[in-house]
Design an enzyme around this catalytic site. Structure first.
Site, PDB file in Angstrom:
ATOM      1  N   GLY A  28      28.010   8.463  33.809  1.00  0.00           N
ATOM      2  CA  GLY A  28      29.300   8.089  33.246  1.00  0.00           C
ATOM      3  C   GLY A  28      29.164   7.022  32.175  1.00  0.00           C
ATOM      4  O   GLY A  28      28.093   6.851  31.594  1.00  0.00           O
ATOM      5  N   LEU A  30      30.391   7.179  29.239  1.00  0.00           N
ATOM      6  CA  LEU A  30      29.847   8.060  28.202  1.00  0.00           C
ATOM      7  C   LEU A  30      29.988   7.459  26.807  1.00  0.00           C
ATOM      8  O   LEU A  30      31.009   6.861  26.480  1.00  0.00           O
ATOM      9  CB  LEU A  30      30.557   9.418  28.240  1.00  0.00           C
ATOM     10  N   HIS A  31      28.934   7.627  26.013  1.00  0.00           N
ATOM     11  CA  HIS A  31      28.960   7.217  24.603  1.00  0.00           C
ATOM     12  C   HIS A  31      28.455   8.384  23.764  1.00  0.00           C
ATOM     13  O   HIS A  31      28.157   9.462  24.302  1.00  0.00           O
ATOM     14  CB  HIS A  31      28.132   5.940  24.396  1.00  0.00           C
ATOM     15  N   HIS A  34      25.441  10.417  24.975  1.00  0.00           N
ATOM     16  CA  HIS A  34      25.748  11.458  25.973  1.00  0.00           C
ATOM     17  C   HIS A  34      26.405  12.659  25.303  1.00  0.00           C
ATOM     18  O   HIS A  34      26.107  13.809  25.624  1.00  0.00           O
ATOM     19  CB  HIS A  34      26.724  10.927  27.030  1.00  0.00           C
ATOM     20  N   GLN A 145      16.141  11.149  24.741  1.00  0.00           N
ATOM     21  CA  GLN A 145      14.795  10.590  24.539  1.00  0.00           C
ATOM     22  C   GLN A 145      14.792   9.062  24.705  1.00  0.00           C
ATOM     23  O   GLN A 145      13.757   8.463  24.921  1.00  0.00           O
ATOM     24  CB  GLN A 145      14.287  10.990  23.145  1.00  0.00           C
ATOM     25  N   ASP A 147      15.560   7.339  27.182  1.00  0.00           N
ATOM     26  CA  ASP A 147      14.879   7.069  28.450  1.00  0.00           C
ATOM     27  C   ASP A 147      13.624   7.949  28.494  1.00  0.00           C
ATOM     28  O   ASP A 147      13.531   8.907  29.262  1.00  0.00           O
ATOM     29  CB  ASP A 147      15.818   7.379  29.622  1.00  0.00           C
ATOM     30  N   GLN A 150      11.696   8.458  31.724  1.00  0.00           N
ATOM     31  CA  GLN A 150      12.506   9.269  32.644  1.00  0.00           C
ATOM     32  C   GLN A 150      12.348  10.757  32.310  1.00  0.00           C
ATOM     33  O   GLN A 150      12.194  11.592  33.211  1.00  0.00           O
ATOM     34  CB  GLN A 150      13.973   8.855  32.529  1.00  0.00           C
ATOM     35  N   SER A 183      24.816   2.597  27.656  1.00  0.00           N
ATOM     36  CA  SER A 183      26.005   2.087  28.362  1.00  0.00           C
ATOM     37  C   SER A 183      25.888   0.585  28.582  1.00  0.00           C
ATOM     38  O   SER A 183      26.885  -0.129  28.623  1.00  0.00           O
ATOM     39  CB  SER A 183      26.154   2.793  29.712  1.00  0.00           C
ATOM     40  N   ARG A 184      24.647   0.094  28.711  1.00  0.00           N
ATOM     41  CA  ARG A 184      24.450  -1.339  28.997  1.00  0.00           C
ATOM     42  C   ARG A 184      24.708  -2.222  27.772  1.00  0.00           C
ATOM     43  O   ARG A 184      24.831  -3.436  27.928  1.00  0.00           O
ATOM     44  CB  ARG A 184      23.047  -1.593  29.550  1.00  0.00           C
TER      45      ARG A 184
HETATM   46  O1  PAF Z   1      19.858   8.769  32.634  1.00  0.00           O
HETATM   47  C1  PAF Z   1      20.744   8.689  33.512  1.00  0.00           C
HETATM   48  O2  PAF Z   1      21.928   8.524  33.242  1.00  0.00           O
HETATM   49  C2  PAF Z   1      20.349   8.813  34.969  1.00  0.00           C
HETATM   50  O3  PAF Z   1      19.105   8.241  35.198  1.00  0.00           O
HETATM   51  C3  PAF Z   1      20.386  10.262  35.504  1.00  0.00           C
HETATM   52  C4  PAF Z   1      19.385  11.154  34.791  1.00  0.00           C
HETATM   53  C5  PAF Z   1      21.795  10.825  35.322  1.00  0.00           C
HETATM   54  C6  PAF Z   1      20.053  10.275  36.995  1.00  0.00           C
HETATM   55  O4  PAF Z   1      20.924   9.493  37.731  1.00  0.00           O
END
Ligand code: PAF
Length: 280
Positions: A28, A30-31, A34, A145, A147, A150, A183-184
């Site tokens: 959530g 969202l920006h 996203h 990208q 993250d 991740q 978001s941060r």
């Molecule tokens: O990148 C994120 O927003 C989160 O790490 C994800 C991939 C939705 C998992 O909670």
């Protein structure tokens, strides 16, 4: 657009949905970053599903789970405008019911950088993403990208566990001054916001040194540290990582035949910022 709170209903609707189905997992707040994923997923697929779930298991005990920005009604409005079909927004107890006790433990790809700075973080990410993949069985899933580690963790899990999802990575979206959308960023004070683009400048300085032929990771790293060191509001540099872009293995020298990721994590006041560039 349907908003669904239970795993069972989401699974049933996805099983009956027109294929291909694209999933955009989010927490959530969202920006535009996203929304670039959502737009690509809308263009690529017959059914567009998104999830909004602030996943408690990927936050450490002293991290910002409680105060992570939440803007649920606005998020729904944006997703509706972008043409989402299904939004999965479960409460925590639906994802982690009483007695939940099975976790995905990523390997070496999750060891350094964010994995070291945030113990348990990628275990939480991998577990929730595996659950989202299992509930929705998407043909494609979309991640940013920004993250970068991740994405590498999710790609490795997807391959190792034969989950069969096409993982699509979208480029980092930036403010005009280079700050990666996150978001941060909403936590930054005006002064901190002004200082924050130092992260992107540091990455660009490192890239520039590399483009001019430097292959020694120490010297590339130093170019980034020099920029970060000049910014007084950057309180701490958690790391400047020079790693293989797929395996996240730290490099002493950058190879010619594989992409390299330069990743930075810093603290600006109370805010932790991460960003990266991939050098190909
Ligand atoms: O990148 C994120 O927003 C989160 O790490 C994800 C991939 C939705 C998992 O909670």
């Amino acid at each position: 657009m349907k908003v669904i709170e239970t795993c069972a209903e989401m699974a049933a609707l996805c099983a009956a949905a027109q294929r291909p189905l694209g999933l955009v997992p989010t927490m959530g707040a969202l920006h535009d970053g996203h929304l670039s994923l959502v737009r690509q997923a809308r263009a690529d697929n017959e059914t567009l599903a998104a999830s909004i779930f602030v996943n408690p298991s990927q936050f450490g005990p002293n991290e910002d789970f409680a105060k992570y920005p939440r803007s649920f009604e606005r998020d729904l409005q944006l997703l509706e405008e972008e043409g989402a079909d299904l939004v999965f927004a479960p409460p925590p107890e639906e994802v982690y019911p009483e007695g939940f006790d099975t976790w995905i433990e990523p390997g070496s790809v999750a060891e350094g950088m964010e994995g070291e700075a945030r113990p348990g973080h990628f275990r939480g990410v991998a577990t929730v993403v595996a659950k989202l993949f299992t509930i929705t069985r998407p043909d494609r899933a979309y991640f940013g990208q920004k993250d970068g580690q991740q994405v590498a963790v999710i790609r490795k899990m997807n391959a190792d566990l034969n989950l069969g999802v096409e993982v699509v990575t979208m480029p980092t979206m930036r403010e005009p001054d280079g700050l990666a959308l996150s978001s941060r960023n909403a936590y930054l004070t005006p002064d901190e916001r002004e200082a924050a683009p130092a992260v992107y400048r540091a990455l660009c300085a490192a890239e520039d040194v590399w483009r001019r032929g430097e292959r020694d990771a120490g010297r590339i790293r130093r170019a980034a540290h020099n920029i970060l060191g000049r910014e007084t509001l950057v309180d701490a540099v958690d790391y400047v990582g020079i790693v293989d872009a797929e395996t996240m293995r730290p490099l002493a020298t950058t190879p010619e035949d594989r992409p390299v990721m330069i990743a930075v994590a810093v603290r600006v006041g109370a805010v932790r910022l991460i960003d990266n560039l991939v050098l190909e």
